[in-house]
Design a protein around this motif. Structure first.
Motif, short mmCIF file in Angstrom:
data_model
loop_
_atom_site.label_atom_id
_atom_site.label_comp_id
_atom_site.label_asym_id
_atom_site.label_seq_id
_atom_site.Cartn_x
_atom_site.Cartn_y
_atom_site.Cartn_z
N THR A 12 0.83 -1.20 0.00
CA THR A 12 0.00 0.00 0.00
C THR A 12 0.87 1.25 0.00
N LEU A 13 1.96 1.23 0.78
CA LEU A 13 2.87 2.37 0.83
C LEU A 13 3.52 2.61 -0.53
N VAL A 14 3.94 1.56 -1.20
CA VAL A 14 4.55 1.70 -2.52
C VAL A 14 3.57 2.36 -3.49
N HIS A 15 2.34 1.90 -3.49
CA HIS A 15 1.33 2.48 -4.38
C HIS A 15 1.01 3.94 -3.98
N ARG A 16 1.05 4.23 -2.68
CA ARG A 16 0.77 5.60 -2.23
C ARG A 16 1.86 6.55 -2.72
N ILE A 17 3.11 6.13 -2.63
CA ILE A 17 4.20 6.98 -3.10
C ILE A 17 4.06 7.23 -4.60
N ARG A 18 3.72 6.20 -5.33
CA ARG A 18 3.57 6.35 -6.78
C ARG A 18 2.38 7.23 -7.13
N ASP A 19 1.30 7.07 -6.38
CA ASP A 19 0.10 7.87 -6.65
C ASP A 19 0.32 9.34 -6.28
N ASP A 20 1.15 9.58 -5.25
CA ASP A 20 1.37 10.95 -4.76
C ASP A 20 2.68 11.53 -5.26
N ARG A 21 3.21 10.99 -6.34
CA ARG A 21 4.55 11.42 -6.78
C ARG A 21 4.58 12.91 -7.12
N GLY A 22 3.46 13.43 -7.62
CA GLY A 22 3.44 14.86 -7.94
C GLY A 22 3.66 15.71 -6.70
N THR A 23 3.02 15.34 -5.61
CA THR A 23 3.18 16.08 -4.35
C THR A 23 4.59 15.93 -3.81
N VAL B 138 9.89 4.39 -7.78
CA VAL B 138 10.06 3.57 -6.58
C VAL B 138 10.63 2.22 -6.99
N GLY B 139 11.81 1.89 -6.46
CA GLY B 139 12.47 0.63 -6.82
C GLY B 139 13.00 -0.08 -5.59
N GLY B 140 13.97 -0.93 -5.81
CA GLY B 140 14.50 -1.76 -4.74
C GLY B 140 13.89 -3.15 -4.77
N THR B 141 14.49 -4.05 -4.03
CA THR B 141 14.04 -5.45 -4.04
C THR B 141 12.60 -5.60 -3.60
N THR B 142 12.21 -4.90 -2.54
CA THR B 142 10.85 -5.02 -2.03
C THR B 142 9.83 -4.54 -3.06
N ALA B 143 10.07 -3.38 -3.66
CA ALA B 143 9.16 -2.86 -4.68
C ALA B 143 9.13 -3.78 -5.90
N SER B 144 10.30 -4.34 -6.25
CA SER B 144 10.35 -5.27 -7.38
C SER B 144 9.49 -6.50 -7.11
N ASN B 145 9.57 -7.04 -5.91
CA ASN B 145 8.76 -8.21 -5.56
C ASN B 145 7.27 -7.89 -5.61
N ILE B 146 6.92 -6.69 -5.17
CA ILE B 146 5.52 -6.27 -5.22
C ILE B 146 5.05 -6.16 -6.66
N ASP B 147 5.90 -5.62 -7.53
CA ASP B 147 5.56 -5.50 -8.95
C ASP B 147 5.43 -6.86 -9.61
N VAL B 148 6.33 -7.78 -9.25
CA VAL B 148 6.28 -9.13 -9.81
C VAL B 148 4.96 -9.80 -9.43
N SER B 149 4.58 -9.71 -8.16
CA SER B 149 3.34 -10.34 -7.69
C SER B 149 2.13 -9.74 -8.39
N ALA B 150 2.11 -8.41 -8.55
CA ALA B 150 0.99 -7.75 -9.21
C ALA B 150 0.90 -8.17 -10.67
N LYS B 151 2.04 -8.26 -11.33
CA LYS B 151 2.07 -8.66 -12.74
C LYS B 151 1.58 -10.09 -12.91
N LEU B 152 2.01 -10.96 -12.01
CA LEU B 152 1.59 -12.36 -12.09
C LEU B 152 0.09 -12.51 -11.85
N SER B 153 -0.42 -11.75 -10.88
CA SER B 153 -1.86 -11.82 -10.59
C SER B 153 -2.68 -11.38 -11.79
N SER B 154 -2.27 -10.30 -12.43
CA SER B 154 -3.02 -9.80 -13.58
C SER B 154 -2.88 -10.70 -14.80
N ALA B 155 -1.78 -11.50 -14.83
CA ALA B 155 -1.55 -12.37 -15.98
C ALA B 155 -2.32 -13.68 -15.89
#
Length: 737
Positions: A485-496, A507-524
């Motif tokens: 949720t925090l990763v998505h909040r930072i991305r959503d509020d990037r303008g601020t 937003v990157g790093g291992t944790t964010a990468s794992n979150i992106d991988v899981s989201a991509k797999l779920s949508s696939a």
């Protein structure tokens, strides 16, 4: 198809020495190439196009010092001391100094200077940044890291590691699961066939196929990134499918021998008939595994292709090497064990199965299912439905230190870090800002990040070429939903967050990468399921020349895979199997559902083909739909049971590893195969077919006219052989004995 396979098998039988030599040379060649290439698998999960990957690419281009692998060294004080005492502190400082001298290390943080010592003085964190990607960090470098911290250990300080590359992160696969699986498979085959040669033959051929596949994958790993789990999945499927395909052909071959057929004719006919089913079964598995490429995730694509290669090699082995080996074995295939307690029992069972199949236990079970078809259907669906209930709570994530065994250094580092600083320090986020013109702009963005809920700290760590990196420590662990949720909040509020700085953040790093991988797999998942099921539907429709059989097969698969998902969630996510399997409850591995869909769908289609082809063979000959269900299921029950038990035992054997990821994969596959074979294919399928009867085989007239008949049951082949035998007898004439 059956005619071509018949000719291929006869050729392999007649040229058995050359065929065996060809496969042995191929196995030796792949071993040599794999050894010379130095290929190694890795556990790096990346998905091109995701924001975390764009952040990694930006760092690699403009701030390469932070684009490589990273290790976190955790120092912990022994009981009764604190790390700020003179002796422990001197040992840690000496370790930090030694780490800075290690090859491929570009930076090392001093915990006493970077305020990375816990308030109670019990835990300190040191970050080690490598210049190379994790997979390219040399073993000699990791050995040097281990040697560099010896002064701290000599000072009485406990040292543990975590991160993307650290001493011990490359696990050496254990041969124990394979050995257990092979031994159990041999025992099952010994009971099934009652003959040592027959039990050992499919295992020997499967092992040759596995060697070829794994060495080939290892050689390819020198060129492209291949996930470590790829070899495990390829080994599971290569071994289990290789044995199963051999069993189906061997069973038909032995029955042919017991009816008086010659060894050569029997081997060729077995491949021509049972081999046709094996081809369609293998093609279904291969299609499902290759379908993993449609989701656009490189490591999953490679995993699917590696496993598909293992199944393809197993198929080729069954069609070429196995008939050659049958030539070497000769009549010993029908040489049975003689038990002192029950002499002649194994031969009696085999001859009954070949000549009086209606008297077998499988036939009795089939008659029971047909007679009580409605109660069996209701109870089977209810059982699978109850098992599937936990699947509604499925939560995806990639493995972190918290899911490792308590004896693992990564798990110890995770627990020590959590106790000393909080769970969020195990999975920091890297906010990468591009277009930064001053340090004040970086400070402004860091201040904005600190105001977000769920952020413990936000600290600038590096700046170069207009790029700055801010390390954000969440208040929750890397696999906690709140961190996503925090990763998505930072991305959503990037303008601020960017404000008036003129910079843009990622937003990157291992944790964010794992979150992106899981989201991509779920949508696939839905896309993958639609593609694979659609292709398999076409293949099965072509094989059985009806649309109702594939529809029934797909519904049965959905029931069994849902039940397998539910069992996996209950055992590994809810923690019901904590004491049974020695695992820590954690999220379901994000790539496991899509992998389960591919493999269980493929294997379920295997058993569907083997059972239904026997039913169709009987129905084509007799026209008695309900009787064909009972007789066809009875003929296939024993061999399907043996094949499913072999698959089950091989998958279960992989649960004897210490890796929780492999344990979860092995358990899920084992449950899925067991339920699909015994509940769906040997109970629900015959019950359904007995209810629907002849309507199940309906197909439009245009279908029969324009779609070629693959003759999966070998009906035309058998007719050709009967005609040839009759012609030979007529040519001999009466009185010419």
């Amino acid at each position: 198809m059956s005619t071509y396979l018949y000719r291929l098998a006869r050729f392999a039988f007649q040229h058995r020495r050359q065929m065996l030599a060809l496969w042995l040379v191929l196995a030796v060649a792949t071993i040599v190439v794999a050894t010379a290439s130095g290929g190694k698998t890795n556990d790096s999960f990346t998905i091109p196009g995701t924001e975390s990957q764009r952040a990694a690419d930006l760092l690699s281009k403009k701030l390469p010092a932070l684009s490589g692998g990273q290790a976190q060294v955790v120092f912990a004080a022994k009981t009764g001391t604190v790390l700020t005492d003179p002796t422990p502190r001197a040992g840690i400082e000496a370790a930090v100094a030694g780490l800075k001298k290690v090859s491929q290390v570009v930076s090392v943080s001093d915990p006493f200077l970077s305020n990375a010592v816990s308030t109670n003085g019990q835990v300190a964190l040191t970050s080690v940044q490598f210049s190379a990607q994790p997979v390219d960090v040399k073993d000699s470098t990791l050995d040097a890291v281990k040697a560099a911290v010896v002064p701290a250990q000599d000072a009485g300080v406990e040292v543990e590691y975590s991160g993307s590359a650290y001493p011990g992160w490359r696990t050496v696969p254990s041969e124990l699961p394979e050995l257990i699986g092979i031994v159990v498979a041999f025992l099952i085959l010994l009971v099934t066939f009652g003959a040592v040669v027959t039990a050992g033959l499919p295992i020997v051929t499967a092992i040759i196929g596995v060697i070829v596949t794994l060495m080939g994958v290892t050689a390819v790993a020198a060129v492209i990134n291949i996930a470590s789990a790829s070899t495990t999945v390829a080994l599971m499927l290569g071994l289990s499918c290789g044995i199963d395909y051999g069993v189906f052909i061997l069973y038909r071959h032995r029955n042919n021998l017991l009816t008086g057929m010659s060894v050569e004719d029997s081997a060729a006919l077995a491949v021509g008939t049972a081999g046709s089913s094996v081809v369609f079964a293998a093609l279904t598995v291969i299609i499902a595994l290759c379908g993993l490429s449609v989701v656009g995730i490189p490591f999953l694509t490679v995993m699917g292709l590696a496993a598909a290669a293992a199944v393809l090699v197993a198929l080729l082995i069954a069609l070429t090497l196995l008939p050659a080996m049958l030539g070497f074995a000769g009549p010993r295939i029908a040489k049975f064990l003689s038990s002192p307690l029950r002499p002649g029992h194994h031969e009696e069972v085999a001859r009954t199965s070949a000549n009086r199949p209606e008297r077998t236990f499988g036939a009795a079970w089939a008659r029971f299912v047909v007679r009580f078809r409605i109660p069996v259907l209701i109870l089977g669906i209810a059982l699978l439905g109850v098992l599937a209930i936990p699947a509604a709570s499925l939560q995806l994530g990639l493995p972190s230190g918290s899911s490792k065994p308590t004896s693992d250094t990564q798990r110890k580092a995770y627990d020590l870090t959590t106790a000393g600083f909080g769970a969020g320090f195990n999975g920091p986020l890297l906010v990468v800002a591009d277009g930064v013109t001053s340090s004040s702009a970086t400070d402004q963005m860091a201040a904005a990040l600190r105001k977000l809920p769920g952020v413990v700290s936000a600290t600038p760590v590096a700046a170069q070429n207009g790029v700055s990196v801010i390390k954000v420590i969440p208040s929750t662990g890397p696999n906690d939903p709140a961190t996503a949720t925090l990763v998505h909040r930072i991305r959503d509020d990037r303008g601020t967050i960017e404000g008036t700085t003129g910079a843009s953040i990622l937003v990157g790093g291992t944790t964010a990468s794992n979150i992106d991988v899981s989201a991509k797999l779920s949508s696939a998942l839905p896309v993958f399921l639609a593609v694979v099921v659609g292709l398999a539907f076409i293949l099965l429709t072509f094989a059985f020349r009806t649309i109702l059989v594939p529809i029934k097969s797909i519904i049965g698969f959905l029931l069994s895979v849902s039940a397998a998902f539910g069992a996996q969630v209950a055992m590994f996510q809810w923690g019901w199997g904590r004491h049974i399997f020695g695992v820590t409850p954690s999220e379901t591995i994000s790539f496991l559902p899509i992998l389960m869909l591919a493999i269980i769908f493929g294997l379920s289609s295997d058993y569907e083909v083997f059972v239904v082809s026997r039913i169709k063979e009987d129905f084509t000959r007799t026209g008695d739909a309900r009787g064909a269900v009972a007789r066809g299921t009875g003929l296939s029950a024993r061999v399907v049971t043996a094949a499913a038990l072999i698959m089950f035992s091989i998958f279960v054997a992989f649960m004897f590893t210490t890796d929780p990821t492999i344990k979860a994969i092995g358990f899920s596959f084992a449950v899925g195969v067991f339920l699909d074979a015994f509940v769906v294919r040997l109970a629900l399928v015959p019950a359904t077919m007995a209810i629907v009867r002849a309507k199940l085989w309906y197909h439009p007239q245009w279908f029969a006219k324009y779609i070629p008949d693959p003759d999966i049951e070998g009906e035309r082949l058998q007719a050709q052989r009967d005609a040839a035998i009759a012609a030979a007898a007529a040519a001999t004439g009466p009185g010419q004995d």
